[in-house]
Scaffold this motif. Sequence first.
Motif, PDB file in Angstrom:
ATOM      1  N   GLU A  61     -38.791  51.529 -31.612  1.00 38.79           N
ATOM      2  CA  GLU A  61     -37.752  51.829 -32.597  1.00 38.79           C
ATOM      3  C   GLU A  61     -38.268  52.636 -33.790  1.00 38.79           C
ATOM      4  O   GLU A  61     -37.641  53.624 -34.197  1.00 38.79           O
ATOM      5  N   ALA A  62     -39.399  52.271 -34.346  1.00 40.25           N
ATOM      6  CA  ALA A  62     -39.934  52.978 -35.520  1.00 40.25           C
ATOM      7  C   ALA A  62     -40.244  54.433 -35.177  1.00 40.25           C
ATOM      8  O   ALA A  62     -39.874  55.348 -35.931  1.00 40.25           O
ATOM      9  N   ALA A  63     -40.902  54.659 -34.045  1.00 41.57           N
ATOM     10  CA  ALA A  63     -41.242  56.029 -33.639  1.00 41.57           C
ATOM     11  C   ALA A  63     -39.983  56.843 -33.357  1.00 41.57           C
ATOM     12  O   ALA A  63     -39.888  58.022 -33.719  1.00 41.57           O
ATOM     13  N   PHE A  64     -39.006  56.211 -32.713  1.00 39.25           N
ATOM     14  CA  PHE A  64     -37.748  56.875 -32.376  1.00 39.25           C
ATOM     15  C   PHE A  64     -37.032  57.352 -33.634  1.00 39.25           C
ATOM     16  O   PHE A  64     -36.670  58.517 -33.762  1.00 39.25           O
ATOM     17  N   TYR A  65     -36.836  56.453 -34.597  1.00 35.64           N
ATOM     18  CA  TYR A  65     -36.106  56.820 -35.809  1.00 35.64           C
ATOM     19  C   TYR A  65     -36.925  57.713 -36.740  1.00 35.64           C
ATOM     20  O   TYR A  65     -36.349  58.524 -37.480  1.00 35.64           O
ATOM     21  N   LYS A  73     -32.266  62.711 -25.873  1.00 41.01           N
ATOM     22  CA  LYS A  73     -32.494  63.517 -24.674  1.00 41.01           C
ATOM     23  C   LYS A  73     -33.991  63.624 -24.382  1.00 41.01           C
ATOM     24  O   LYS A  73     -34.415  63.464 -23.239  1.00 41.01           O
ATOM     25  N   LEU A  74     -34.783  63.896 -25.406  1.00 42.00           N
ATOM     26  CA  LEU A  74     -36.228  64.025 -25.208  1.00 42.00           C
ATOM     27  C   LEU A  74     -36.873  62.725 -24.759  1.00 42.00           C
ATOM     28  O   LEU A  74     -37.733  62.716 -23.880  1.00 42.00           O
ATOM     29  N   SER A  75     -36.458  61.623 -25.367  1.00 40.17           N
ATOM     30  CA  SER A  75     -37.111  60.347 -25.099  1.00 40.17           C
ATOM     31  C   SER A  75     -36.561  59.644 -23.864  1.00 40.17           C
ATOM     32  O   SER A  75     -37.254  58.816 -23.267  1.00 40.17           O
ATOM     33  N   THR A  78     -31.295  55.723 -24.965  1.00 38.18           N
ATOM     34  CA  THR A  78     -30.060  55.698 -25.741  1.00 38.18           C
ATOM     35  C   THR A  78     -30.286  54.825 -26.965  1.00 38.18           C
ATOM     36  O   THR A  78     -29.926  55.183 -28.080  1.00 38.18           O
ATOM     37  N   HIS A  79     -30.895  53.674 -26.715  1.00 37.96           N
ATOM     38  CA  HIS A  79     -31.306  52.754 -27.779  1.00 37.96           C
ATOM     39  C   HIS A  79     -32.751  52.373 -27.486  1.00 37.96           C
ATOM     40  O   HIS A  79     -33.037  51.810 -26.432  1.00 37.96           O
ATOM     41  N   PRO A  80     -33.667  52.672 -28.394  1.00 34.63           N
ATOM     42  CA  PRO A  80     -35.074  52.358 -28.127  1.00 34.63           C
ATOM     43  C   PRO A  80     -35.337  50.857 -28.172  1.00 34.63           C
ATOM     44  O   PRO A  80     -34.603  50.097 -28.813  1.00 34.63           O
ATOM     45  N   SER A  81     -36.380  50.458 -27.508  1.00 32.69           N
ATOM     46  CA  SER A  81     -36.822  49.060 -27.584  1.00 32.69           C
ATOM     47  C   SER A  81     -37.358  48.796 -28.987  1.00 32.69           C
ATOM     48  O   SER A  81     -37.629  49.725 -29.748  1.00 32.69           O
TER      49      SER A  81
END
Length: 92
Positions: A42-46, A30-32, A35-38
């Motif tokens: 990806e590293a920052a998202f997870y 929701k914040l970012s 649904t699936h980061p590029s």
Amino acid sequence: MCRNIKTLFNFEPPATQDEVRASALQFVRKLSGFTHPSQKNEAAFYYAVNEVTAAAQRLLDSLETNAPPRDRDIEAEKARERGRKRYARETA
């Protein structure tokens, strides 16, 4: 608030680690806006998902209440009933 994020405190049985992580994942999505980061994000998202999961678990572990634990099945049925009433009004 994201509709998929559910209350996890004061339930019997207590929330599992998977439930806490699923809530964290929904929050970070929701914040970012992803649904699936590029691959690039990806590293920052997870990393954020892991940090939010840890913070949420610490919060749940530290909360106290005098109220009796709620039953998951009863609360799920109440939610289904609210949904039936809400959608019945929208279609009427």
